[in-house]
Design a protein around this motif. Sequence first.
Motif: not given
Length: 62
Positions: A7-17
């Motif tokens: 979930e953290h990786t998904k969050f960071m990926r979305e946030w960086m987008e």
Amino acid sequence: MAMYESEHTKFMREWMEKHPEEREEQRKGRALWWDKPQDLETLRRNAESKVAQKPYPYQNEV
């Protein structure tokens, strides 16, 4: 078969987008703390000056 993504990786990926300007800040931070030029002479001297450590340093000599 899907690869696991935390979930953290998904969050960071979305946030960086959503915040592409943070890529530059990320690069600056990395350059500040990690990407340092290496002095080969200093590295060589440090390697040569190491003192061999005993396998168990707390053992009393008998």
